[in-house]
Enzyme design. Structure first.
Site, PDB file in Angstrom:
ATOM      1  N   GLY A  14      -1.234  -8.773  -3.222  1.00 16.11           N
ATOM      2  CA  GLY A  14      -1.754 -10.124  -3.063  1.00 16.11           C
ATOM      3  C   GLY A  14      -1.565 -11.005  -4.276  1.00 16.11           C
ATOM      4  O   GLY A  14      -0.821 -10.702  -5.195  1.00 16.11           O
ATOM      5  N   GLU A  57      -1.185 -14.484  -3.569  1.00 17.70           N
ATOM      6  CA  GLU A  57      -0.549 -15.707  -3.098  1.00 17.70           C
ATOM      7  C   GLU A  57      -1.437 -16.942  -3.258  1.00 17.70           C
ATOM      8  O   GLU A  57      -0.927 -18.050  -3.446  1.00 17.70           O
ATOM      9  CB  GLU A  57      -0.141 -15.571  -1.623  1.00 17.70           C
ATOM     10  CG  GLU A  57       1.045 -14.655  -1.376  1.00 17.70           C
ATOM     11  CD  GLU A  57       0.643 -13.224  -1.106  1.00 17.70           C
ATOM     12  OE1 GLU A  57       1.467 -12.487  -0.553  1.00 17.70           O
ATOM     13  OE2 GLU A  57      -0.501 -12.832  -1.444  1.00 17.70           O
ATOM     14  N   HIS A 116      -0.192  -0.525  -0.086  1.00 13.91           N
ATOM     15  CA  HIS A 116      -0.320  -1.116  -1.422  1.00 13.91           C
ATOM     16  C   HIS A 116      -1.441  -0.380  -2.160  1.00 13.91           C
ATOM     17  O   HIS A 116      -2.544  -0.903  -2.340  1.00 13.91           O
ATOM     18  CB  HIS A 116      -0.592  -2.608  -1.308  1.00 13.91           C
ATOM     19  CG  HIS A 116       0.521  -3.351  -0.636  1.00 13.91           C
ATOM     20  ND1 HIS A 116       1.621  -3.818  -1.322  1.00 13.91           N
ATOM     21  CD2 HIS A 116       0.719  -3.668   0.674  1.00 13.91           C
ATOM     22  CE1 HIS A 116       2.457  -4.413  -0.478  1.00 13.91           C
ATOM     23  NE2 HIS A 116       1.929  -4.341   0.744  1.00 13.91           N
ATOM     24  N   HIS A 156       3.880   2.629   4.108  1.00 15.73           N
ATOM     25  CA  HIS A 156       3.798   1.269   3.577  1.00 15.73           C
ATOM     26  C   HIS A 156       2.344   0.939   3.239  1.00 15.73           C
ATOM     27  O   HIS A 156       1.627   0.360   4.046  1.00 15.73           O
ATOM     28  CB  HIS A 156       4.343   0.278   4.605  1.00 15.73           C
ATOM     29  CG  HIS A 156       4.505  -1.127   4.098  1.00 15.73           C
ATOM     30  ND1 HIS A 156       5.722  -1.774   4.052  1.00 15.73           N
ATOM     31  CD2 HIS A 156       3.607  -2.019   3.612  1.00 15.73           C
ATOM     32  CE1 HIS A 156       5.566  -2.996   3.583  1.00 15.73           C
ATOM     33  NE2 HIS A 156       4.275  -3.164   3.301  1.00 15.73           N
ATOM     34  N   ARG A 208       8.843 -16.242   0.537  1.00 21.33           N
ATOM     35  CA  ARG A 208       8.399 -15.759  -0.773  1.00 21.33           C
ATOM     36  C   ARG A 208       9.451 -14.875  -1.447  1.00 21.33           C
ATOM     37  O   ARG A 208       9.253 -14.437  -2.582  1.00 21.33           O
ATOM     38  CB  ARG A 208       7.100 -14.967  -0.620  1.00 21.33           C
ATOM     39  CG  ARG A 208       5.926 -15.772  -0.091  1.00 21.33           C
ATOM     40  CD  ARG A 208       4.808 -14.876   0.395  1.00 21.33           C
ATOM     41  NE  ARG A 208       5.209 -14.154   1.607  1.00 21.33           N
ATOM     42  CZ  ARG A 208       4.455 -13.245   2.227  1.00 21.33           C
ATOM     43  NH1 ARG A 208       3.264 -12.940   1.739  1.00 21.33           N
ATOM     44  NH2 ARG A 208       4.894 -12.645   3.321  1.00 21.33           N
TER      45      ARG A 208
END
Length: 396
Positions: free
Chosen positions: A73, A75, A68, A66, A167
């Site tokens: 990001g 947000e 990125h 896991h 979200r």
């Protein structure tokens, strides 16, 4: 032909093998034994590389399922988008295999760009895969469907989606069954795991959607890989225990101390102890870093109040914490940071130090567990605590 000999390391495969030499030819582990003769090897190839691991324990490279890798990001707005990660960050963290994924933003963030970043990291030195999808439903894809992504694109090994999060898209159970069925069929047809990697938020429904599917379909529980399960919530922990008892894999997130008043999570080592007390096998527990992802902070009204970035180095820190603070065995710590992940994701050449496996190996100082050497697919990326292989655009 490239030849590498790792000499006199205390080998954990993950089972303790004692002091051994490991002979690597090209990308694979070719032979493991005591006192492999360097003179004979020199007769074969004068360019043999020798790593002295006499004061080290030698373990499989960490697998992080896991990360990125191409940034995440947003947000708090465009200025909060995290940048792509560089190769040396993985090397310093002892991570030799990684699965990249998208996060909250599946619109401005591209799966095609994620795929190309995975290919770049692999060419630079480590092994990479990705998940299709993102937080939302319907899932974004590279081709026309989840199924075809899994079948046609070598690096796609599963699907990412979010549940129980403010979200997320809040799919219905039927919608979630549909995407899970696609991932399962794609995995079967492509000979891959086809797992559904689920970002679990903190909403009250918790794992109920998964239990509904397990009870009412023939989809096996191993199809699911829910993550972020080490939360300070009694009801969720009860669900996690139930999920583990019926055979599910439990993924915990590294990098939380669990001691701050604002923290909603507990440290993986402490969570693993509680899970094992409740009868969960350590072979069903994994840890991932959520590395390079944004760590947004929201107040009680779910208003954005700040941001930080998760580090992939947290995975090895949790390994150290498990052994030094929580008193787990080296074998147990390897299982949750490497072996179990390889098994669940069907990465058959990873997660163990055995003849025929990929030569993904890290050597740790016996006393401190600090990373001394990193080998990925037979190539030395770190030697004597110094990174020797950097990404294409990194300054050495």
């Amino acid at each position: 032909m490239s030849i590498l000999l790792i000499k006199d390391g205390d080998v954990y495969a993950p089972e303790h093998q004692g002091e051994k030499d490991i002979l690597v030819i090209n990308e694979k582990i070719f032979f493991i034994d005591q006192n492999i003769l360097t003179s004979a090897l020199n007769a074969m190839d004068k360019n043999i590389k020798i790593i002295d691991a006499s004061k080290c324990m030698v373990i499989p490279g960490h697998i992080d399922q896991h990360v990125h890798i191409n940034g995440a990001g947003g947000e708090g707005g465009p200025q909060y988008r995290t940048p792509p990660i560089q190769l040396s960050e993985f090397v310093k963290a002892g991570i030799t295999s990684v699965v990249g994924l998208l996060g909250t933003d599946g619109f401005a963030r591209s799966l095609k760009a994620l795929l190309m970043k995975a290919r770049a990291l692999e060419q630079e030195g480590i092994s990479t895969w990705i998940y299709t999808g993102a937080y939302e439903y319907p899932s974004p894809t590279i081709t026309e469907s989840i199924l075809s992504d899994l079948i046609l694109i070598d690096k796609v090994i599963g699907l990412k989606i979010a549940l129980s999060d403010h979200r997320a898209s809040h799919p219905t159970v039927d919608e979630f069954i549909k995407v899970t069925s696609e991932a399962r069929a794609g995995g079967i047809l492509a000979g891959k795991a086809g797992v559904v990697h689920i970002h679990m938020g903190g909403e009250k429904q918790g794992l109920n959607c998964l239990f509904d599917i397990i009870r009412n379909t023939e989809i096996p529980i191993e199809q699911f890989a829910p993550t972020h399960l080490n939360k300070k919530d009694e009801e969720l922990f009860r669900q996690v225990v139930e999920f583990g008892k019926i055979g599910g894999y439990i993924d915990l997130t590294a990098g939380v101390s669990g001691e701050e008043k604002s923290s909603h999570s507990i440290k993986p080592g402490k969570a693993i102890k509680e899970l094992m007390k409740n009868g969960i096998s350590i072979e069903k527990i994994t840890i991932s870093s959520d590395g390079n992802g944004s760590l947004p902070k929201f107040n009680e009204k779910k208003e954005f109040v700040g941001m930080s970035i998760a580090s992939v180095s947290s995975l090895h820190q949790e390994f150290i914490n498990m052994v030094k603070e929580e008193k787990f065995s080296i074998k147990e710590a390897i299982h949750v940071t490497s072996t179990n992940i390889a098994k669940h994701l069907k990465l058959d050449k990873k997660g163990e130090i055995r003849v025929g496996k990929d030569a993904d190996i890290i050597a740790l100082d016996k006393d401190t567990l600090k990373i001394k050497h990193v080998i990925a697919r037979g190539k030395v990326l770190m030697e004597d605590e110094e990174v020797v292989k950097f990404g294409t655009f990194e300054k050495e």
